[in-house]
Design a protein around this motif. Structure first.
Motif, PDB file in Angstrom:
ATOM      1  N   PRO A   1     -13.870  -0.410  -9.819  1.00  0.00           N
ATOM      2  CA  PRO A   1     -12.898  -1.241  -9.102  1.00  0.00           C
ATOM      3  C   PRO A   1     -13.186  -1.205  -7.595  1.00  0.00           C
ATOM      4  N   ILE A   2     -13.119  -2.369  -6.958  1.00  0.00           N
ATOM      5  CA  ILE A   2     -13.284  -2.486  -5.513  1.00  0.00           C
ATOM      6  C   ILE A   2     -12.085  -3.253  -4.978  1.00  0.00           C
ATOM      7  N   GLY A   3     -11.352  -2.650  -4.035  1.00  0.00           N
ATOM      8  CA  GLY A   3     -10.121  -3.269  -3.565  1.00  0.00           C
ATOM      9  C   GLY A   3     -10.039  -3.335  -2.053  1.00  0.00           C
ATOM     10  N   ALA A   4      -9.165  -4.198  -1.575  1.00  0.00           N
ATOM     11  CA  ALA A   4      -8.901  -4.329  -0.144  1.00  0.00           C
ATOM     12  C   ALA A   4      -7.403  -4.500   0.052  1.00  0.00           C
ATOM     13  N   ARG A   5      -6.877  -3.810   1.053  1.00  0.00           N
ATOM     14  CA  ARG A   5      -5.454  -3.869   1.363  1.00  0.00           C
ATOM     15  C   ARG A   5      -5.271  -4.312   2.817  1.00  0.00           C
ATOM     16  N   LEU A   6      -4.297  -5.189   3.030  1.00  0.00           N
ATOM     17  CA  LEU A   6      -3.993  -5.663   4.372  1.00  0.00           C
ATOM     18  C   LEU A   6      -2.488  -5.613   4.573  1.00  0.00           C
ATOM     19  N   ASN A   7      -2.051  -4.900   5.610  1.00  0.00           N
ATOM     20  CA  ASN A   7      -0.634  -4.805   5.954  1.00  0.00           C
ATOM     21  C   ASN A   7      -0.413  -5.438   7.319  1.00  0.00           C
ATOM     22  N   TYR A   8       0.536  -6.370   7.374  1.00  0.00           N
ATOM     23  CA  TYR A   8       0.851  -7.035   8.631  1.00  0.00           C
ATOM     24  C   TYR A   8       2.333  -6.851   8.929  1.00  0.00           C
ATOM     25  N   PHE A   9       2.643  -6.399  10.132  1.00  0.00           N
ATOM     26  CA  PHE A   9       4.011  -6.079  10.521  1.00  0.00           C
ATOM     27  C   PHE A   9       4.562  -7.166  11.437  1.00  0.00           C
ATOM     28  N   LEU A  10       5.554  -7.894  10.933  1.00  0.00           N
ATOM     29  CA  LEU A  10       6.193  -8.970  11.685  1.00  0.00           C
ATOM     30  C   LEU A  10       7.431  -8.412  12.383  1.00  0.00           C
ATOM     31  N   GLY A  11       7.243  -7.814  13.526  1.00  0.00           N
ATOM     32  CA  GLY A  11       8.362  -7.224  14.238  1.00  0.00           C
ATOM     33  C   GLY A  11       8.888  -5.999  13.515  1.00  0.00           C
ATOM     34  N   ASP A  12      10.174  -5.752  13.682  1.00  0.00           N
ATOM     35  CA  ASP A  12      10.788  -4.560  13.103  1.00  0.00           C
ATOM     36  C   ASP A  12      11.415  -4.799  11.738  1.00  0.00           C
ATOM     37  N   ARG A  13      11.486  -6.056  11.282  1.00  0.00           N
ATOM     38  CA  ARG A  13      12.220  -6.352  10.056  1.00  0.00           C
ATOM     39  C   ARG A  13      11.349  -6.719   8.859  1.00  0.00           C
ATOM     40  N   PHE A  14      10.163  -7.227   9.083  1.00  0.00           N
ATOM     41  CA  PHE A  14       9.347  -7.726   7.983  1.00  0.00           C
ATOM     42  C   PHE A  14       7.978  -7.050   7.976  1.00  0.00           C
ATOM     43  N   VAL A  15       7.521  -6.742   6.757  1.00  0.00           N
ATOM     44  CA  VAL A  15       6.164  -6.257   6.539  1.00  0.00           C
ATOM     45  C   VAL A  15       5.554  -7.097   5.424  1.00  0.00           C
ATOM     46  N   ILE A  16       4.342  -7.550   5.639  1.00  0.00           N
ATOM     47  CA  ILE A  16       3.626  -8.282   4.588  1.00  0.00           C
ATOM     48  C   ILE A  16       2.507  -7.378   4.088  1.00  0.00           C
ATOM     49  N   ARG A  17       2.603  -6.968   2.840  1.00  0.00           N
ATOM     50  CA  ARG A  17       1.600  -6.102   2.236  1.00  0.00           C
ATOM     51  C   ARG A  17       0.831  -6.898   1.192  1.00  0.00           C
ATOM     52  N   THR A  18      -0.467  -7.007   1.350  1.00  0.00           N
ATOM     53  CA  THR A  18      -1.300  -7.727   0.393  1.00  0.00           C
ATOM     54  C   THR A  18      -2.363  -6.789  -0.158  1.00  0.00           C
ATOM     55  N   PHE A  19      -2.760  -7.044  -1.389  1.00  0.00           N
ATOM     56  CA  PHE A  19      -3.773  -6.211  -2.037  1.00  0.00           C
ATOM     57  C   PHE A  19      -4.590  -7.080  -2.984  1.00  0.00           C
TER      58      PHE A  19
END
Length: 407
Positions: free
Chosen positions: A272-290
């Motif tokens: 398995p080969i994976g990539a994770r990306l976390n993006y923080f939209l200010g203090d209220r939202f986090v976008i977690r992708t995998f």
């Protein structure tokens, strides 16, 4: 069957650890102050989950029949730590898991028996991890030992973990190595047993053979903080299995009307080969992708994509909706009920190994009030999560869980 439950539970409960990561940097510490060398209680976690699935492609009966299964899983972990004379931190993590399941399909191993060996059972799995860390540099290493026991197998595991942090605290390398040495009880379907072959059921004095199944897993992770809003990680997890990899009480039916126990190669390589990306939209939202790509030497290829969006509703309440999609090309050894060719060397009718696609979605709600949950200062977090799983083979499942953290 049980394999699918363990997969869903692992990916589901694994989400608990993702929300509390620091939004802007990798972990670091401060050792400029005096640290007590007494053993210190850090935290304890209790997770309880109820899982139920249903479908009509049981591998026990050759790819047809009920897949109904229920499982109540409970895990408790306790983390303690102490500092040595050099100011380095030693962390001790003890975890105990106890699952109780009932499986309608497993009862078909011997439908004439009053109670099949695997109709219901309890699985117990303790583990202990020791980690030695330098909080000034962020570097650490540790070892893990584990054990698991169920009606038809026992497993002994050992592991090593290593973390290295860059000087600017923005890059981290993680390495894990695990080995699981399993012993499986070779239970055959009732039609394929000889006179002296036992069923594995309590009270059956006839002998039942055992076979080894050994698994060796590695994990390489490299994470990088791009800026205060963006963090990325690359993960590679090669694995190798050797031994009895087929489940011998699973039936396979052939085009000539014959019946045999599932037979699969004795070696399996996985990558398995994976990539994770976390993006923080200010203090209220986090976008977690995998995203993960999976391949093995049995011919299985799979793409998995996941999105989770934790939303902070207030200073101590957040929700975390998530969605995971998986598209899988099945193994060359799979065929549905009655469609295997008699000359085949390897064969399975386990739909977990077939061509399929699946969706898993749900949400969690997390409470972490400053004065503690229900006013109890030490109970500092409560989380409820629900997930629904469905796949193209018509199997569906639901899981609901409760997580309590005490600090």
């Amino acid at each position: 069957m049980k394999k699918l439950y363990l997969y869903i539970a692992a990916l589901y409960l694994g989400m608990f650890g993702t929300y509390a990561q620091n939004a802007h940097q990798l972990p670091s510490g401060d050792t400029t102050h005096y640290q007590s060398r007494k053993l210190h209680f850090d935290e304890a976690n209790f997770v309880s989950a109820y899982y139920h699935q249903d479908g009509n492609n049981s591998a026990v009966t050759g790819g047809i029949g009920t897949e109904k299964l229920t499982d109540i899983a409970n895990t408790f972990d306790l983390q303690l730590s102490r500092y040595n004379k050099q100011g380095k931190k030693n962390t001790f993590l003890f975890e105990l898991g106890v699952d109780h399941y009932t499986s309608a399909s497993s009862d078909k191993i011997d439908p004439n028996s009053i109670s099949s060996a695997s109709m219901s059972d309890i699985r117990i799995y303790p583990s202990l991890n020791w980690t030695h860390s330098n909080e000034e540099t962020g570097n650490s290493y540790g070892f893990t030992g584990s054990y698991s026991q169920e009606y038809d197998y026992q497993s002994v595991g050992a592991g090593f973990n290593l973390s290295r942090l860059s000087k600017d605290k923005n890059r981290q390398f993680d390495f894990k190595l695990q080995a699981f040495l399993d012993t499986w009880t070779v239970i055959l379907p009732v039609e394929l047993r000889g006179t002296n072959n036992g069923s594995g059921s309590e009270g059956d004095s006839r002998s039942v053979g055992t076979e080894p199944r050994n698994s060796f897993n590695a994990s390489f992770g490299l994470s990088q903080v791009i800026n205060k809003s963006l963090q990325v990680e690359l993960i590679v997890e090669p694995a190798y299995q050797h031994g009895l990899l087929a489940t011998k009480y699973q039936r396979n039916y052939f085009t000539d009307g014959s019946l045999r126990a599932e037979t699969l190669p004795g070696n399996r390589y996985k990558l398995p080969i994976g990539a994770r990306l976390n993006y923080f939209l200010g203090d209220r939202f986090v976008i977690r992708t995998f995203y993960r790509y999976y391949m093995d030497n049995w011919g299985i290829r799979a793409h998995t994509a996941e999105l989770e969006v934790p939303i902070k509703l207030s200073s101590f309440i957040s929700i975390s909706p998530f969605y995971r999609y998986n598209d899988q090309k099945g193994t060359r050894y799979f065929a549905p009920y009655g469609q295997h060719e008699p000359a085949a060397q390897y064969f399975t009718s386990d739909y977990d190994l077939s061509t399929l696609n699946s969706s898993f979605y749900g949400t969690g709600i997390r409470f972490a009030p400053p004065k503690g949950v229900f006013g109890w200062q030490h109970l500092n977090m409560l989380e409820l999560r629900y997930g629904h799983y469905s796949r193209s083979t018509s199997l569906t499942s639901n899981i609901i869980s409760l997580n309590l953290k005490i600090k």
